[in-house]
Scaffold this motif. Sequence first.
Motif, PDB file in Angstrom:
ATOM      1  N   LYS A  80     -41.571 -30.517 -17.157  1.00 35.77           N
ATOM      2  CA  LYS A  80     -42.657 -30.788 -16.201  1.00 35.77           C
ATOM      3  C   LYS A  80     -42.182 -31.691 -15.057  1.00 35.77           C
ATOM      4  O   LYS A  80     -42.600 -31.531 -13.911  1.00 35.77           O
ATOM      5  CB  LYS A  80     -43.890 -31.368 -16.891  1.00 35.77           C
ATOM      6  N   TYR A  95     -40.084 -29.617 -12.790  1.00 31.37           N
ATOM      7  CA  TYR A  95     -40.983 -28.742 -12.029  1.00 31.37           C
ATOM      8  C   TYR A  95     -41.547 -29.480 -10.815  1.00 31.37           C
ATOM      9  O   TYR A  95     -41.694 -28.909  -9.746  1.00 31.37           O
ATOM     10  CB  TYR A  95     -42.104 -28.268 -12.947  1.00 31.37           C
ATOM     11  N   LEU A  96     -41.858 -30.753 -11.003  1.00 30.87           N
ATOM     12  CA  LEU A  96     -42.406 -31.537  -9.895  1.00 30.87           C
ATOM     13  C   LEU A  96     -41.328 -31.899  -8.867  1.00 30.87           C
ATOM     14  O   LEU A  96     -41.606 -32.022  -7.687  1.00 30.87           O
ATOM     15  CB  LEU A  96     -43.049 -32.824 -10.413  1.00 30.87           C
ATOM     16  N   PHE A 121     -38.054 -30.310  -8.384  1.00 35.72           N
ATOM     17  CA  PHE A 121     -37.261 -29.230  -7.785  1.00 35.72           C
ATOM     18  C   PHE A 121     -38.211 -28.272  -7.077  1.00 35.72           C
ATOM     19  O   PHE A 121     -39.233 -27.890  -7.636  1.00 35.72           O
ATOM     20  CB  PHE A 121     -36.469 -28.505  -8.884  1.00 35.72           C
ATOM     21  N   PRO A 122     -37.869 -27.853  -5.852  1.00 37.01           N
ATOM     22  CA  PRO A 122     -38.865 -27.095  -5.082  1.00 37.01           C
ATOM     23  C   PRO A 122     -39.211 -25.718  -5.630  1.00 37.01           C
ATOM     24  O   PRO A 122     -40.255 -25.175  -5.278  1.00 37.01           O
ATOM     25  CB  PRO A 122     -38.235 -26.984  -3.697  1.00 37.01           C
ATOM     26  N   GLU A 147     -45.509 -18.166 -12.836  1.00 35.40           N
ATOM     27  CA  GLU A 147     -45.743 -19.562 -12.477  1.00 35.40           C
ATOM     28  C   GLU A 147     -47.237 -19.858 -12.417  1.00 35.40           C
ATOM     29  O   GLU A 147     -47.705 -20.904 -12.872  1.00 35.40           O
ATOM     30  CB  GLU A 147     -45.080 -19.854 -11.135  1.00 35.40           C
ATOM     31  N   ARG A 148     -47.976 -18.903 -11.865  1.00 36.35           N
ATOM     32  CA  ARG A 148     -49.425 -19.092 -11.775  1.00 36.35           C
ATOM     33  C   ARG A 148     -50.047 -19.115 -13.177  1.00 36.35           C
ATOM     34  O   ARG A 148     -50.891 -19.956 -13.485  1.00 36.35           O
ATOM     35  CB  ARG A 148     -50.037 -17.981 -10.914  1.00 36.35           C
ATOM     36  N   ARG A 177     -49.296 -22.359 -14.932  1.00 37.74           N
ATOM     37  CA  ARG A 177     -50.182 -23.448 -14.487  1.00 37.74           C
ATOM     38  C   ARG A 177     -51.596 -23.242 -15.024  1.00 37.74           C
ATOM     39  O   ARG A 177     -52.325 -24.197 -15.257  1.00 37.74           O
ATOM     40  CB  ARG A 177     -50.192 -23.551 -12.969  1.00 37.74           C
ATOM     41  N   LYS A 178     -51.953 -21.979 -15.177  1.00 41.01           N
ATOM     42  CA  LYS A 178     -53.291 -21.687 -15.685  1.00 41.01           C
ATOM     43  C   LYS A 178     -53.409 -22.091 -17.163  1.00 41.01           C
ATOM     44  O   LYS A 178     -54.435 -22.603 -17.597  1.00 41.01           O
ATOM     45  CB  LYS A 178     -53.560 -20.191 -15.528  1.00 41.01           C
ATOM     46  N   THR A 179     -52.331 -21.863 -17.900  1.00 39.37           N
ATOM     47  CA  THR A 179     -52.385 -22.133 -19.343  1.00 39.37           C
ATOM     48  C   THR A 179     -51.804 -23.497 -19.721  1.00 39.37           C
ATOM     49  O   THR A 179     -51.935 -23.917 -20.866  1.00 39.37           O
ATOM     50  CB  THR A 179     -51.609 -21.053 -20.110  1.00 39.37           C
ATOM     51  N   GLY A 180     -51.142 -24.144 -18.778  1.00 37.25           N
ATOM     52  CA  GLY A 180     -50.558 -25.458 -19.076  1.00 37.25           C
ATOM     53  C   GLY A 180     -49.325 -25.379 -19.952  1.00 37.25           C
ATOM     54  O   GLY A 180     -48.977 -26.343 -20.635  1.00 37.25           O
ATOM     55  N   LEU A 206     -46.205 -25.414 -19.242  1.00 32.24           N
ATOM     56  CA  LEU A 206     -45.018 -26.188 -18.869  1.00 32.24           C
ATOM     57  C   LEU A 206     -44.812 -27.375 -19.799  1.00 32.24           C
ATOM     58  O   LEU A 206     -43.707 -27.832 -20.024  1.00 32.24           O
ATOM     59  CB  LEU A 206     -45.168 -26.729 -17.446  1.00 32.24           C
ATOM     60  N   GLU A 207     -45.915 -27.874 -20.319  1.00 31.26           N
ATOM     61  CA  GLU A 207     -45.831 -29.056 -21.180  1.00 31.26           C
ATOM     62  C   GLU A 207     -45.988 -28.722 -22.653  1.00 31.26           C
ATOM     63  O   GLU A 207     -45.774 -29.577 -23.494  1.00 31.26           O
ATOM     64  CB  GLU A 207     -46.928 -30.050 -20.819  1.00 31.26           C
ATOM     65  N   ARG A 257     -53.162 -33.861 -15.159  1.00 29.52           N
ATOM     66  CA  ARG A 257     -52.335 -32.637 -15.092  1.00 29.52           C
ATOM     67  C   ARG A 257     -52.762 -31.763 -13.925  1.00 29.52           C
ATOM     68  O   ARG A 257     -51.927 -31.148 -13.262  1.00 29.52           O
ATOM     69  CB  ARG A 257     -52.444 -31.860 -16.415  1.00 29.52           C
ATOM     70  N   LEU A 277     -49.709 -29.563 -12.391  1.00 27.20           N
ATOM     71  CA  LEU A 277     -49.143 -28.914 -13.577  1.00 27.20           C
ATOM     72  C   LEU A 277     -50.118 -27.919 -14.194  1.00 27.20           C
ATOM     73  O   LEU A 277     -49.722 -27.053 -14.977  1.00 27.20           O
ATOM     74  CB  LEU A 277     -48.773 -29.967 -14.633  1.00 27.20           C
ATOM     75  N   LEU A 278     -51.367 -28.061 -13.859  1.00 23.30           N
ATOM     76  CA  LEU A 278     -52.406 -27.249 -14.490  1.00 23.30           C
ATOM     77  C   LEU A 278     -53.416 -26.835 -13.414  1.00 23.30           C
ATOM     78  O   LEU A 278     -53.739 -27.628 -12.529  1.00 23.30           O
ATOM     79  CB  LEU A 278     -53.101 -28.108 -15.564  1.00 23.30           C
ATOM     80  N   LEU A 279     -53.891 -25.602 -13.522  1.00 20.77           N
ATOM     81  CA  LEU A 279     -54.899 -25.143 -12.555  1.00 20.77           C
ATOM     82  C   LEU A 279     -56.294 -25.450 -13.079  1.00 20.77           C
ATOM     83  O   LEU A 279     -56.540 -25.347 -14.284  1.00 20.77           O
ATOM     84  CB  LEU A 279     -54.778 -23.631 -12.352  1.00 20.77           C
ATOM     85  N   GLN A 319     -47.101 -27.535  -3.364  1.00 26.84           N
ATOM     86  CA  GLN A 319     -45.781 -28.076  -3.041  1.00 26.84           C
ATOM     87  C   GLN A 319     -45.897 -29.350  -2.198  1.00 26.84           C
ATOM     88  O   GLN A 319     -45.148 -30.308  -2.405  1.00 26.84           O
ATOM     89  CB  GLN A 319     -44.944 -27.014  -2.322  1.00 26.84           C
ATOM     90  N   ARG A 371     -46.773 -32.151  -4.452  1.00 23.79           N
ATOM     91  CA  ARG A 371     -45.618 -32.619  -5.244  1.00 23.79           C
ATOM     92  C   ARG A 371     -44.696 -33.537  -4.440  1.00 23.79           C
ATOM     93  O   ARG A 371     -44.008 -34.376  -5.012  1.00 23.79           O
ATOM     94  CB  ARG A 371     -44.823 -31.411  -5.749  1.00 23.79           C
TER      95      ARG A 371
END
Lengths: 277, 322
Positions: free
Chosen positions: A97, A100-101, A103-104, A262-263, A266-269, A271-272, B52, B57-59, B77, B80
Motif C-alpha cells: 500500500k 502504491y502511494l 510509485f506513480p 486497479e479500480r 481499490r473497490k475491494t480494498g 491492496l492491504e 483508506r 487506497l479504497l473507493l 494521483q 497521492r
Amino acid sequence: MLGLIRRVLVVVWLTFKEQSNWTSLPVYLIYTFINPVFQVALYGYIYIAVAHLSGITSPEAAFYMVSGIALFNYIGSGLYGVIWTIHSEREHFRTLKYTYLAFPDLQLYLTSRGLYHYLVGLATSLAMLILGMLLIGYPMLGSLDTLPSIALLLLIGIAWSSQIGVVVAGLSIYSSEYGPVISESFGGLLFLLGAVLYPVSALPPWIQPLAHIFPMVEWMELMRHYLNPSYIPGDIGGLWTWLLVKTLATIIATYLYFRLVERLVRKTGMLEASLHH
Amino acid sequence: METAIKTVDLVREFKTSRGVFRALDGVNLEIPSGMIYGLLGPNGAGKTTLIRILSTLLLPTSGDAYVGGYHVVREAQKVREIINLVSGGERPGYGILTTRENLIYYAMLYGYSRREAEERVEEVSRLIGLEDFMNKRLNELSTGMVQKYSLARGLLNNPRILFLDEPTLGLDVENARSIRKLIRRLVDDGYIETILLTSHYMYEVEELCDRIAIIHRGRIIEEGTVEELKERVSSHVIYELTLQRVDGDLDFLRELDSVIGYKVRLSDVPGEARLRIIMAYEDISRVIGLLEKKMYRVKRVVRDEISLEDVFLKLVGRGIDE
C-alpha cells in the motif's frame, strides 16, 4: 522522465538487495547459477543417456531442448519476479500500500520489479547455453552478426512476458493464499505450450490454438534461429510479424486490463488484504 | 481558513458472508488545514475505512471526498502527491535492509535523486530521532523504533496532509508518549500542514488534537474542540464509584431514567472495580440503592469532572473499549 528512470532503477536495486542480502555475494552467485546449470546438465544427460541406449543421436533435437530450457529460464525468471511481487510486498513485507502511494503507476512498478530477474535470467541462460553447447557439441552463438537481433528479441521478450506477468499478478491480488500457486502454475503452462522442449505441432491438436495465443512460440523459434542460423523454423519474416503483433496486442490488452484491476482493487480494498502468514 | 479534507455523504459498504456491512454511513466532515484533527471511535467504528478512502487506497460506495481540494476518486494521483499515510501496529518495510536503505529507497520512489534522497533522509531522521538506528536492519528494531521509522517514511515526500491511523497502537507507555510528542511537533513547527489522526485512546486524542470528531457505527456523532465537546455535557453529573466486586454487566442501571451511560474498569486494588457513571441529573442515591439491592458493595463515591470519556459515554452509552 529522468525521475521515472530513477524510480525504476531504485526498484531494480531493491530487488537485487531483496534477493542477495541474505548472504555474501559469492554465495549468492553460486546459489543463482547452481540451479540453472544443474538443470541444463540434467537435460543434457537425459539426451546423452537416451542416445546411448537407443543408438540414435539427434543433435538438432538436443539443440532444440537445451536452447528451449535456457531461453525459458530467461522468460520464466522475469515472469516469476513480476508475479511474485504482489505476494512478497503485500504478505511478507507489508509494503504494497505504501509503494502504491509512492510509485506513480503500479503496472510499471511490477514490471520494474521483474527487470532484475530478467538480468539474472539473462546471465544464467547464457551459462546454460554455453554449458549445453559444451555437452552436446551443437554450434551456437557462432556469429556476431546475429547479436543485434538477439538483443532486440531479448527486449521484446521482456515486453511481452513482463506484461503477461502483470496479468497474472493482477489475478494474484485477489488471492493471497493462491498467489504463489497461480505464479507457479502459469510458468508451467508456458513451459508446456511455449515450444520449450518440443514444437507446438507435437502437442495434441485441440491444445495447439492455446499455444498460439502467447507470443512465446514465435519468440522461442526466432531466438533459436538467431542463436544458430542453420535452424530455420519457417518463414522468419512471418514469425517476426506475428511476434510484433502479438507483443503489441499483449501490451495494449494488459494496460486496459490492469486499469480495470486497479479500480477493482481499490473497490475491494485488496491492496492491504493480508490473508496469509 | 482553507479546507484540508472534506467529505460529503460518504458511504462505504462491504459485502460479507452475512450480508452487506455499512462501515461508513453518510460521513460529512470538513477539516480546516493547519491542525491535528482527531477521529475518535471504538474498533470497527469506521476510522480506518475513512482513512483508506481519503488516502486513495479504497473507493467509496457513494458520496464524495476531497483532500487538498482534489477528489479522491477522480484525481487520485494528485491526492497521492500531497499526502502520506502511517499506520500503527504494523511492521512495514524490508527487514533485510537497514533503516537508512529503506528510507532512501522510499525517498527515491517519490522521485528524489540519490543525493536528494540521502539529504532528505538525514533531515527526517534527525527530526524523528532515528540517527542511532539508521545502520540497523529494520528487522532488528524494536516496535517503538519501527513506528518512528514509519513516521519518518511518512514525512519523506514532504506531505501537506498526513494520515496517522492509530499511530501508537501496540506501543508501551514511554514510546507512545514519545511518538505523541513528535506528532505535536510536526504541526507546531510547520513540518506538516494538517494531520488526520485516528485513535481509540481518549487521552491521546485529548492531548494531541485541536478538533475531534467522534465516529460510531460509521457516523460522525459529534464534532468540535475538546472544550466544546465537554461543554455539551456540562449539565450532566459524573460520579466514579469503587465497587467491591463486579460480575456480569450492570445494565440494570439503565432502568433509572437518570443514567445515560456507564463504564466499568478494573481497579489497581485486587477484587475492586471502578464504575464511571454519567447521569442527566443528580440521582446518585438511587444508583447506590440499586447497586446494593443487586448485592454490590459500594466502597467509595466521588463526584468527578467531565472528561472526554464522559462525552463518549453520553453519546454512545458505553466506554470506547467495551
